[in-house]
Design a protein around this motif. Structure first.
Motif, PDB file in Angstrom:
ATOM      1  N   LYS A 329       0.287   9.626  -5.936  1.00 30.02           N
ATOM      2  CA  LYS A 329      -0.464   9.396  -4.700  1.00 30.02           C
ATOM      3  C   LYS A 329      -0.946   7.957  -4.597  1.00 30.02           C
ATOM      4  O   LYS A 329      -1.219   7.456  -3.514  1.00 30.02           O
ATOM      5  CB  LYS A 329      -1.677  10.340  -4.624  1.00 30.02           C
ATOM      6  CG  LYS A 329      -1.305  11.786  -4.365  1.00 30.02           C
ATOM      7  CD  LYS A 329      -2.546  12.612  -4.123  1.00 30.02           C
ATOM      8  CE  LYS A 329      -2.160  14.049  -3.773  1.00 30.02           C
ATOM      9  NZ  LYS A 329      -3.335  14.889  -3.478  1.00 30.02           N
ATOM     10  N   THR A 330      -1.064   7.282  -5.708  1.00 34.44           N
ATOM     11  CA  THR A 330      -1.607   5.924  -5.668  1.00 34.44           C
ATOM     12  C   THR A 330      -0.605   4.882  -6.119  1.00 34.44           C
ATOM     13  O   THR A 330      -0.950   3.738  -6.340  1.00 34.44           O
ATOM     14  CB  THR A 330      -2.847   5.840  -6.576  1.00 34.44           C
ATOM     15  OG1 THR A 330      -2.489   6.209  -7.911  1.00 34.44           O
ATOM     16  CG2 THR A 330      -3.948   6.768  -6.086  1.00 34.44           C
ATOM     17  N   THR A 332       2.172   2.062  -6.274  1.00 37.35           N
ATOM     18  CA  THR A 332       2.670   0.964  -5.453  1.00 37.35           C
ATOM     19  C   THR A 332       3.831   0.348  -6.199  1.00 37.35           C
ATOM     20  O   THR A 332       4.057   0.601  -7.370  1.00 37.35           O
ATOM     21  CB  THR A 332       1.581  -0.091  -5.203  1.00 37.35           C
ATOM     22  OG1 THR A 332       1.108  -0.565  -6.470  1.00 37.35           O
ATOM     23  CG2 THR A 332       0.413   0.492  -4.418  1.00 37.35           C
ATOM     24  N   GLN A 344       2.470   7.252   1.617  1.00 34.33           N
ATOM     25  CA  GLN A 344       1.782   7.926   0.522  1.00 34.33           C
ATOM     26  C   GLN A 344       1.840   9.429   0.746  1.00 34.33           C
ATOM     27  O   GLN A 344       1.599   9.918   1.855  1.00 34.33           O
ATOM     28  CB  GLN A 344       0.332   7.475   0.458  1.00 34.33           C
ATOM     29  CG  GLN A 344      -0.489   8.204  -0.600  1.00 34.33           C
ATOM     30  CD  GLN A 344      -1.840   7.555  -0.804  1.00 34.33           C
ATOM     31  OE1 GLN A 344      -1.912   6.361  -1.068  1.00 34.33           O
ATOM     32  NE2 GLN A 344      -2.901   8.324  -0.677  1.00 34.33           N
ATOM     33  N   LEU A 410      -5.890   7.293   6.067  1.00 33.41           N
ATOM     34  CA  LEU A 410      -5.251   7.548   4.772  1.00 33.41           C
ATOM     35  C   LEU A 410      -5.652   8.924   4.284  1.00 33.41           C
ATOM     36  O   LEU A 410      -6.501   9.080   3.407  1.00 33.41           O
ATOM     37  CB  LEU A 410      -5.635   6.478   3.752  1.00 33.41           C
ATOM     38  CG  LEU A 410      -4.852   6.508   2.436  1.00 33.41           C
ATOM     39  CD1 LEU A 410      -3.367   6.303   2.701  1.00 33.41           C
ATOM     40  CD2 LEU A 410      -5.356   5.454   1.486  1.00 33.41           C
ATOM     41  N   ARG A 446       0.341   4.028   3.929  1.00 31.20           N
ATOM     42  CA  ARG A 446      -0.487   3.212   3.027  1.00 31.20           C
ATOM     43  C   ARG A 446      -0.551   1.788   3.543  1.00 31.20           C
ATOM     44  O   ARG A 446      -1.579   1.117   3.455  1.00 31.20           O
ATOM     45  CB  ARG A 446       0.077   3.259   1.610  1.00 31.20           C
ATOM     46  CG  ARG A 446      -0.781   2.542   0.591  1.00 31.20           C
ATOM     47  CD  ARG A 446      -0.171   2.648  -0.797  1.00 31.20           C
ATOM     48  NE  ARG A 446      -1.046   2.039  -1.777  1.00 31.20           N
ATOM     49  CZ  ARG A 446      -2.075   2.659  -2.330  1.00 31.20           C
ATOM     50  NH1 ARG A 446      -2.350   3.904  -1.985  1.00 31.20           N
ATOM     51  NH2 ARG A 446      -2.836   2.045  -3.223  1.00 31.20           N
ATOM     52  N   ASP A 447       0.589   1.334   4.091  1.00 29.71           N
ATOM     53  CA  ASP A 447       0.667  -0.037   4.629  1.00 29.71           C
ATOM     54  C   ASP A 447       1.665  -0.018   5.782  1.00 29.71           C
ATOM     55  O   ASP A 447       2.823   0.352   5.594  1.00 29.71           O
ATOM     56  CB  ASP A 447       1.118  -0.991   3.514  1.00 29.71           C
ATOM     57  CG  ASP A 447       1.094  -2.453   3.955  1.00 29.71           C
ATOM     58  OD1 ASP A 447       0.996  -2.711   5.176  1.00 29.71           O
ATOM     59  OD2 ASP A 447       1.186  -3.332   3.079  1.00 29.71           O
TER      60      ASP A 447
END
Length: 537
Positions: A329-330, A332, A344, A410, A446-447
C-alpha cells in the motif's frame, strides 16, 4: 475466411459456439465425457465441445465424400490479413512428409484459434480430448496432434479487446475480451484452490453484510440477549424493541451489561445506525427496495497470488503507474517519472454470488473501481442514478471512477461527489441464474503526474490507439421494478424530532422524561465514548 477456405479446396461452414450457460455437467459425467473430479470452468468445456463438434462433422463429411482434403478451422476471435491466400499455406506445408495431422496457423504454444487439420488429425484430437480437457492442451504445438505452427508467416492474430466508453461524466469504461478465455479459467481455478485452502476466510464487514437479513436478525438477537441477562426492568415503551431497550440499558445501567458483550454490541449498533440512515429517507428506502436485496454474496479478501495474476490487466489499463500496485500500500518506485500516474491499492476482493444473493446499493470509497468478470452468470451491475446496467460476461472488465481529479482522496473518503456511480449487483433473473464470480480491485491515485482528467490516467496498452468517444448506452426503465419493489420494513422507531446533536431524525427514546433525543448514529458515538471510559477504568 470463406475465400481462404475455398482457395485451399476445403469445405466452408459456420458452426455456432456452444453456450457455457446451458452445459449440464452432471449429464457430461454420466456420458463419460467428463471425469467425476474435474473442475474445469464451463467456458473452457464449452469451447472444447465446440471444437469436438467441428471435428466430428469433418470426419462424417470425409467418409461420405471419400476425399482427404484438409480443413481450416478458425475461431470467431481470429483475424486474417486481407491479402492472405491459401497458396501461402500450401507452399509452407509442401515439405511435410507422411500423414501430417494438424498445422497451426495461429499461436506459438497452442493453435486452437486457427489450424489446418486432416482426417487423421481429427481422429487423434477426438481421442485425445476425452475425458474433456482444454482444447489448448490437445492442440499444443509439438504434441501428438499438432506438429508445428506457421502463424508468424501468415499474420493470424487473436481479436483485440474491445473498448467501449459507456459514460464520460462520470467516466465508465467497458473492455470486452480484456481477459482471454484460458486466463479466465486460470483465474477461476486459482480462486477455487484458494477457496478450498485453510487460509481462505470470508469477510463479514462490507456494506452487504450490514444489510443482510440473517445478519441483522442475529444482531438484534444479541442485543435482546444482553438485555435479558442484565435482569434490569426495561420501560414498557421500549421492552419490545431490541434497539431502544439495549440503548436505554447501557445509558442508564451500563455496568449491568457484561464487558465481553459490549464491544460486539457496539459494532452491531454502528451497523444498525448505517441502516437507519438509509431507511430514514424515502429515496434511500426506494433504492433499497428496487435492488430487491435480501442476502449478501460471499466475499473473500483476494490472495496475493491471484492479485499478481490480475496485475498485468491493471497495467494494460492504467500503464506503468499500476505495475507495482499489488506489492504494498505504501510502495513507491524510482522507476516512476514525474509524468506517471501512480496508483495505490485500496482493497481487493473476490465476490461470489449464488442464487438469491445480490448487493446493496453503495459507493466505493476509492478513486476507481475495476471489476473483472470471471463468469457470464448472475445479475447485472446496476447504476440506479444513471438508470444503466452492465451484464456480467467472462473476460469483461468494467472500470468506473467515484471521484473527480479535483476532489480525489487517498482512500477512505466518505464524501465522494460522483453519486452517479452509486451501484449494486442486482438479483439474478430466471435466465441469469448460476454462479457469478467477480474480482474487484479498488485503487486511489497516489500521484496524478501530468494527468488532468481521469481519461488521461488510462495509459495502458488497451488504449494505445486513444480513448474512443462515449457510445450510446441504453437506459433502462425502473417503473416495473418500482411497482414490484417491496419497501423494506423499518425496524427503527424514529420520531419527527431532529437529533439533539445533528440534523438527522432522532430515535424515539429518552433516558429521562423530557430529556434530549439522539439519532442512532449519535447514540452509537455516545455508546462508544462510554465504552472507552469504562475500558480505561
Amino acid at each position: 475466411m470463406q475465400r481462404l477456405a475455398v482457395s485451399l479446396g476445403a469445405p466452408f461452414q459456420h458452426f455456432p459456439a456452444l453456450d457455457a450457460d446451458v452445459l449440464d455437467e452432471a449429464l457430461l459425467r454420466r456420458c463419460g465425457l467428463l471425469a467425476q473430479e474435474d473442475a474445469t470452468p464451463k467456458e473452457s468445456l464449452s469451447r472444447s465441445l465446440s471444437h469436438m463438434l467441428v471435428w466430428k462433422d469433418f470426419l462424417l463429411r470425409s467418409l461420405q465424400s471419400g476425399t482427404n482434403a484438409p480443413v481450416l478451422i478458425l475461431e470467431g476471435s481470429c483475424e486474417l490479413q486481407d491479402d492472405l491466400v491459401g497458396s501461402e499455406i500450401a507452399r509452407r506445408i509442401e515439405h511435410l512428409s507422411g500423414e501430417w495431422k494438424c498445422i497451426g496457423v495461429a499461436g506459438t504454444e497452442s493453435v486452437a484459434s486457427a489450424y489446418l487439420m486432416t482426417e487423421h488429425g481429427a481422429k487423434a484430437a477426438l481421442e485425445g480430448i476425452v475425458p474433456l480437457r482444454s482444447v489448448d492442451e490437445v492442440l499444443r504445438v509439438g504434441g501428438p496432434v499438432c506438429s508445428e505452427s506457421i502463424a508468424q508467416l501468415l499474420g493470424v492474430s487473436h481479436q483485440q479487446p474491445t473498448v467501449t466508453v459507456l459514460s464520460e461524466q462520470p467516466l465508465i469504461v467497458q473492455i470486452d475480451d480484456a481477459v482471454a478465455p484460458d486466463d479466465v479459467g486460470r483465474l477461476r481455478q486459482c480462486f477455487r484452490d484458494f477457496q478450498s485452502s485453510q487460509s481462505a476466510e470470508q469477510t463479514k464487514t462490507y456494506v452487504d453484510d450490514v444489510f443482510d437479513a440473517d445478519n441483522r436478525a442475529a444482531d438484534l438477537a444479541h442485543l435482546s440477549s444482553c438485555v435479558r441477562k442484565s435482569g434490569v426492568a426495561i420501560p414498557s415503551a421500549y421492552v419490545d424493541d431490541p434497539v431502544r431497550a439495549f440503548l436505554w440499558l447501557v445509558a442508564t445501567h451500563e455496568t449491568a451489561v457484561d464487558m465481553s458483550d459490549m464491544a460486539p454490541a457496539l459494532f452491531m449498533v454502528q451497523k444498525l445506525a448505517f441502516q437507519a440512515k438509509w431507511e430514514s429517507e424515502e429515496r434511500g428506502r426506494m433504492i433499497l427496495a428496487k435492488s430487491h436485496f435480501r442476502r449478501a454474496a460471499k466475499r473473500w479478501k483476494m490472495p496475493a497470488h491471484l492479485l499478481e495474476l490480475l496485475a498485468p490487466i491493471l497495467e494494460s489499463v492504467f500503464g506503468h503507474g499500476a505495475r507495482n500496485v499489488q506489492q504494498s500500500k505504501t510502495s513507491t518506485s524510482n522507476a516512476y517519472t514525474d509524468d506517471d500516474v501512480v496508483w495505490q491499492l485500496g482493497d481487493a476482493t473476490i465476490v461470489c454470488y449464488g442464487n438469491g444473493q445480490s448487493q446493496v446499493p453503495h459507493m466505493d470509497t476509492a478513486d476507481v473501481t475495476v471489476l473483472t468478470y470471471l463468469s457470464s452468470h448472475g445479475g447485472n451491475t446496476c447504476f440506479p442514478n444513471l438508470k444503466r446496467k452492465v451484464a456480467p460476461r467472462a473476460g469483461r472488465v468494467l472500470i468506473f471512477f467515484s471521484t473527480t481529479p479535483e476532489t480525489r482522496s487517498l482512500l477512505g473518503n466518505e464524501d465522494l461527489p460522483v453519486w452517479d456511480t452509486l451501484h449494486y449487483g442486482e438479483l439474478a433473473k430466471n435466465n441469469q441464474e448460476g454462479e457469478k464470480l467477480v474480482a474487484q480491485v479498488l485503487m486511489s491515485v497516489r500521484d496524478l503526474g501530468s494527468a488532468r482528467t481521469w481519461t488521461d490516467t488510462l495509459r495502458g496498452s488497451m488504449f494505445k490507439d486513444g480513448i474512443p468517444r462515449a457510445s450510446h448506452w441504453e437506459p433502462y426503465s425502473d417503473e416495473a421494478e418500482g411497482r414490484n419493489a417491496q419497501m423494506p420494513e423499518t425496524i427503527f422507531a424514529l420520531c419527527r424530532e431532529t437529533c439533539a446533536r445533528c440534523n438527522e431524525r432522532a430515535l424515539d427514546m429518552e433516558t429521562v422524561s423530557g430529556g434530549p433525543k439522539y439519532c442512532l448514529s449519535c447514540w452509537s458515538s455516545i455508546f462508544g465514548e462510554s465504552l472507552s471510559v469504562r475500558a480505561e477504568a
